[in-house]
Scaffold this motif. Structure first.
Motif, mmCIF file in Angstrom:
data_model
loop_
_atom_site.group_PDB
_atom_site.id
_atom_site.type_symbol
_atom_site.label_atom_id
_atom_site.label_comp_id
_atom_site.label_asym_id
_atom_site.label_seq_id
_atom_site.Cartn_x
_atom_site.Cartn_y
_atom_site.Cartn_z
ATOM 1 N N GLY A 128 13.264 23.511 30.767
ATOM 2 C CA GLY A 128 14.204 23.254 29.693
ATOM 3 C C GLY A 128 15.369 24.235 29.643
ATOM 4 N N LYS A 129 15.619 24.969 30.724
ATOM 5 C CA LYS A 129 16.724 25.908 30.770
ATOM 6 C C LYS A 129 17.568 25.642 32.010
ATOM 7 C CE LYS A 129 14.180 29.604 28.406
ATOM 8 N NZ LYS A 129 13.690 31.006 28.481
ATOM 9 N N PHE A 130 18.879 26.001 31.909
ATOM 10 C CA PHE A 130 19.764 25.826 33.061
ATOM 11 C C PHE A 130 19.548 26.969 34.047
ATOM 12 C CE2 PHE A 130 22.006 22.716 30.541
ATOM 13 C CZ PHE A 130 22.481 21.832 31.510
ATOM 14 N N GLN A 131 19.403 26.602 35.327
ATOM 15 C CA GLN A 131 19.228 27.561 36.403
ATOM 16 C C GLN A 131 20.154 27.192 37.541
ATOM 17 O OE1 GLN A 131 17.441 30.234 36.253
ATOM 18 N NE2 GLN A 131 16.319 29.821 34.355
ATOM 19 N N PRO A 132 20.802 28.174 38.237
ATOM 20 C CA PRO A 132 20.780 29.601 37.918
ATOM 21 C C PRO A 132 21.666 29.931 36.719
ATOM 22 C CG PRO A 132 22.254 29.190 39.740
ATOM 23 C CD PRO A 132 21.618 27.868 39.423
ATOM 24 N N ALA A 133 21.704 31.209 36.338
ATOM 25 C CA ALA A 133 22.478 31.647 35.193
ATOM 26 C C ALA A 133 23.971 31.391 35.434
ATOM 27 C CB ALA A 133 22.235 33.127 34.928
ATOM 28 N N PRO A 134 24.751 31.238 34.357
ATOM 29 C CA PRO A 134 26.186 30.959 34.515
ATOM 30 C C PRO A 134 26.882 32.089 35.277
ATOM 31 C CG PRO A 134 25.484 30.603 32.250
ATOM 32 C CD PRO A 134 24.343 31.258 32.946
ATOM 33 N N PRO A 135 27.951 31.791 36.011
ATOM 34 C CA PRO A 135 28.720 32.827 36.722
ATOM 35 C C PRO A 135 29.639 33.574 35.742
ATOM 36 C CG PRO A 135 29.728 30.704 37.044
ATOM 37 C CD PRO A 135 28.495 30.452 36.229
ATOM 38 N N THR A 136 30.399 34.499 36.271
ATOM 39 C CA THR A 136 31.441 35.183 35.491
ATOM 40 C C THR A 136 32.773 34.988 36.186
ATOM 41 O OG1 THR A 136 30.995 37.248 36.672
ATOM 42 C CG2 THR A 136 29.843 36.917 34.583
ATOM 43 N N CYS A 137 33.853 35.061 35.402
ATOM 44 C CA CYS A 137 35.204 34.893 35.945
ATOM 45 C C CYS A 137 35.928 36.241 35.852
ATOM 46 C CB CYS A 137 35.964 33.826 35.171
ATOM 47 S SG CYS A 137 35.263 32.157 35.376
ATOM 48 N N ILE A 138 36.299 36.788 36.998
ATOM 49 C CA ILE A 138 36.893 38.122 37.036
ATOM 50 C C ILE A 138 38.212 38.084 37.798
ATOM 51 C CG2 ILE A 138 34.666 39.301 36.899
ATOM 52 C CD1 ILE A 138 34.766 39.680 39.897
ATOM 53 N N VAL A 139 39.036 39.147 37.585
ATOM 54 C CA VAL A 139 40.301 39.286 38.305
ATOM 55 C C VAL A 139 40.047 40.159 39.542
ATOM 56 C CG1 VAL A 139 42.655 40.171 38.215
ATOM 57 C CG2 VAL A 139 41.658 39.050 36.204
ATOM 58 N N VAL A 140 40.396 39.648 40.734
ATOM 59 C CA VAL A 140 40.203 40.377 41.984
ATOM 60 C C VAL A 140 41.555 40.560 42.668
ATOM 61 C CG1 VAL A 140 39.096 40.389 44.238
ATOM 62 C CG2 VAL A 140 37.867 39.467 42.260
ATOM 63 N N GLN A 141 41.898 41.841 43.036
ATOM 64 C CA GLN A 141 43.123 42.119 43.792
ATOM 65 C C GLN A 141 42.948 43.430 44.542
ATOM 66 O OE1 GLN A 141 46.771 41.482 41.753
ATOM 67 N NE2 GLN A 141 48.020 42.625 43.241
ATOM 68 N N CYS A 142 43.096 43.388 45.876
ATOM 69 C CA CYS A 142 42.951 44.576 46.715
ATOM 70 C C CYS A 142 44.339 45.177 47.007
ATOM 71 C CB CYS A 142 42.270 44.217 48.036
ATOM 72 S SG CYS A 142 40.531 43.757 47.863
ATOM 73 N N LYS A 143 44.354 46.518 47.224
ATOM 74 C CA LYS A 143 45.588 47.223 47.576
ATOM 75 C C LYS A 143 45.964 46.910 49.017
ATOM 76 C CE LYS A 143 44.727 51.123 44.469
ATOM 77 N NZ LYS A 143 44.552 52.595 44.377
ATOM 78 N N ASP A 144 47.193 47.272 49.393
ATOM 79 C CA ASP A 144 47.633 47.064 50.774
ATOM 80 C C ASP A 144 46.733 47.857 51.728
ATOM 81 O OD1 ASP A 144 49.631 45.498 49.889
ATOM 82 O OD2 ASP A 144 51.233 46.983 50.133
ATOM 83 N N PRO A 145 46.268 47.259 52.833
ATOM 84 C CA PRO A 145 45.405 47.960 53.801
ATOM 85 C C PRO A 145 46.235 48.915 54.678
ATOM 86 C CG PRO A 145 45.803 45.720 54.545
ATOM 87 C CD PRO A 145 46.479 45.844 53.223
ATOM 88 N N ASP A 146 46.447 50.122 54.202
ATOM 89 C CA ASP A 146 47.310 51.093 54.895
ATOM 90 C C ASP A 146 46.461 51.976 55.802
ATOM 91 O OD1 ASP A 146 49.339 52.689 55.706
ATOM 92 O OD2 ASP A 146 49.518 53.800 53.804
ATOM 93 N N VAL A 147 46.675 51.903 57.118
ATOM 94 C CA VAL A 147 45.934 52.687 58.111
ATOM 95 C C VAL A 147 46.940 53.490 58.936
ATOM 96 C CG1 VAL A 147 44.399 52.610 60.104
ATOM 97 C CG2 VAL A 147 44.070 50.990 58.215
ATOM 98 N N THR A 148 46.800 54.825 58.950
ATOM 99 C CA THR A 148 47.689 55.692 59.732
ATOM 100 C C THR A 148 47.570 55.356 61.213
ATOM 101 O OG1 THR A 148 47.405 57.440 58.086
ATOM 102 C CG2 THR A 148 48.276 58.087 60.238
ATOM 103 N N ASN A 149 48.716 55.217 61.886
ATOM 104 C CA ASN A 149 48.783 54.839 63.305
ATOM 105 C C ASN A 149 48.209 53.447 63.552
ATOM 106 O OD1 ASN A 149 49.940 57.359 64.144
ATOM 107 N ND2 ASN A 149 47.891 58.261 63.947
#
Length: 532
Positions: A128-149
């Motif tokens: 009598g329960k919903f499975q799996p549990a509800p998800p969450t909604c989040i903000v995702v943003q990564c910084k620029d991938p800066d690699v020396t050389n």
């Protein structure tokens, strides 16, 4: 008196009432049997139903067999329902209803610029329960991938949202330490982690018995070169000039300088059959053979090469070994310990309940095989027990291994001699010995009917419960038929006889009321004088 009783029964044409078995019952919707059921059920048997997955029970799950009829099925199975799932922050779900039936599914969706963390689908489960549990909604943003050389090579462009991927590369002359492809994860970090770009350097090239003729000085960067030559008495294998590559390795690979002579070839557990004498110069040959009990891996005849090595490579003589003898369902009683060399012996015995086919004691032979051949241990089996005029009530299913049991019962009209329950023994025989079912010979005698109180509270004989009216009508018919038979017998057959009806007073009872179980109603026949 015996004659009177037999005549009464024959006149009535009555037979003893025997309780009837019930057939397999039929349940209601969305339910089934809790256990596997036979085809027939003795009187008084109870059967239990259970609801299918996704349905909730209501009412009694059991029914009872009574004289060939099942009691009504009172169990009902209703569909499991779930309340509406919780609302999603920065998202929603569909379809939206007040309640949902078993296995119905809702789908979640995040608003724009939000990423879902979890499953987008959830279903109404059996509890009598919903499975799996509800998800969450989040903000995702990564910084620029800066690699020396390092620099961007391919993939996503900013802004870098969830699952954005980029492939990086180092500028020429630098080597990457880490993963080249990175992915933006839910925690707004690049995974598995940004790499580093280190300058490419080759190690100082060390070639034994050689000298550097010309080339670059250390440190050795990409495209540095070095040229080698072997010292006197050695010969080179490989390329003289080496170049430091982008991978930090000398290319095409450092050479070697080896002496012209080959060493005395020493092969343990082997003897030299023929060949050259030392010192062993180029093209010298030696042929080997292993001593008894050993086997050769490699080539028998070896040749001394220009690199000072025996070619194609010295063989080895390893002791002939037999594999660990694995006989299923058996134990090693005695014998040698591993490793099993030639002439090692092992003696087996089967575990309890198994019998051996083959030879108990095995010997490791020169061919690395156990002789005369590993035995097998098969389970001791009893034959299918056949008892004529009997049925198996319960017990094990075939094949019948040791300790399997079977219980018999004779069919109607037969009597058992011996033990009902039989056990399969270590000797493959049923113990204590199969019973027999012999035809039963019986003589009918009059019986005294005792009073029993029925479910309705009335007094009825056990074998005629609730049939008082039928007995009363039968007795009246018996009196009438008996009287007619007697008159006819006296008149046509010349057999004088008198019929006398004897019963107690039934004053106060209605005329059509059936006699009670303890009321005496009898019909007697008495021969006339001079007749027996």
């Amino acid at each position: 008196m015996d004659v009177t009783y037999v005549l009464l029964l024959s006149s009535l044409g009555l037979a003893q009432v025997i309780a009837q078995d019930c057939r397999v019952p039929v349940g209601g919707n969305n339910m089934g049997f809790k256990d596997d059921l036979p085809q027939t059920f003795p009187n008084g048997t109870k059967v239990i139903f259970e609801c299918n997955v996704g349905y909730m029970p209501a009412g009694s799950p059991s029914i009872t067999c009574t004289n060939g009829t099942w009691s009504p099925v009172k169990l009902t199975c209703e569909t499991v329902a779930c309340d509406a799932p919780p609302m999603l922050t920065n998202g929603d779900f569909s379809p939206v209803r007040d309640s949902y039936n078993y296995l119905e599914v809702v789908q979640y969706k995040c608003q724009k610029d939000y990423t879902m963390n979890g499953s987008s689908l959830s279903s109404c489960s059996k509890d009598g329960k919903f499975q799996p549990a509800p998800p969450t909604c989040i903000v995702v943003q990564c910084k620029d991938p800066d690699v020396t050389n390092g620099e961007w090579m391919s993939g996503s462009r900013p802004p870098y949202k969830y699952k954005s991927a980029v492939t990086l590369q180092c500028i020429p002359g630098y080597n990457m330490n880490g993963a080249q492809t990175q992915r933006c994860e839910l925690n707004s970090q690049w995974a598995p982690g940004l790499p580093t770009c280190e300058p490419v350097l080759c190690e100082d090239p060390d070639v034994k018995n050689a000298a550097k003729e010309e080339g670059s000085k250390p440190p050795y960067k990409v495209k540095s070169t070095v040229t080698f030559s072997c010292v006197s008495g050695y010969t080179m294998t490989g390329t003289r000039t080496q170049t430091c590559g982008l991978n930090g390795q000398w290319a095409p690979g450092l050479p070697t300088c080896a002496p012209v002579l080959c060493e005395d070839p020493d092969v343990k557990n082997a003897a030299k059959e023929e060949g050259s004498k030392p010192p062993y110069k180029v093209k010298s040959t030696v042929t080997f053979s292993c001593v008894s009990g050993y086997t050769m891996t490699g080539t028998r005849t070896q040749t001394c090469g220009l690199n000072g090595q025996w070619a194609p490579g010295l063989p080895t003589c390893e002791p002939v070994l037999c594999e660990d003898p694995d006989v299923k369902n058996a134990a090693k009683e005695e014998g040698s310990k591993p490793p099993y060399k030639v002439k090692s012996t092992v003696t087996f015995s089967c575990v309890s309940g198994y019998t051996m086919t083959g030879t108990r004691t095995q010997t490791c032979g020169l061919n690395g095989q156990w002789a005369p051949g590993l035995p097998t241990c098969a389970p001791v089996l009893c034959e299918d027990p056949d008892v004529k005029n009997a049925a198996k009530e319960e017990g094990s299913k075939p094949p019948y291994k040791v300790k399997s049991t079977v219980t018999f019962s004779c069919v109607s009209g037969y009597t058992m001699t011996g033990t009902r329950t039989q056990t399969c023994g270590l000797n493959g025989q049923w113990a204590p010995g199969l019973p027999t079912c012999e035809l039963t010979t019986t003589t009918k005698r009059p019986t005294t009917t005792k009073k029993t109180i029925g479910d309705s509270g009335t007094v009825d004989p056990p074998e005629n419960k609730g049939n008082g009216m039928a007995i009363g009508l039968g007795l009246g018919l018996t009196v009438l038929i008996g009287s007619v038979l007697t008159v006819l017998g006296c008149y046509f057959c010349g057999v004088p006889a008198c019929i006398k009806e004897k019963k107690r007073s039934r004053r106060g009872f209605p005329v059509n009321a059936a006699p009670s179980a303890d009321e005496e109603v009898a019909l007697s026949v008495r021969c006339a004088a001079r007749y027996t």
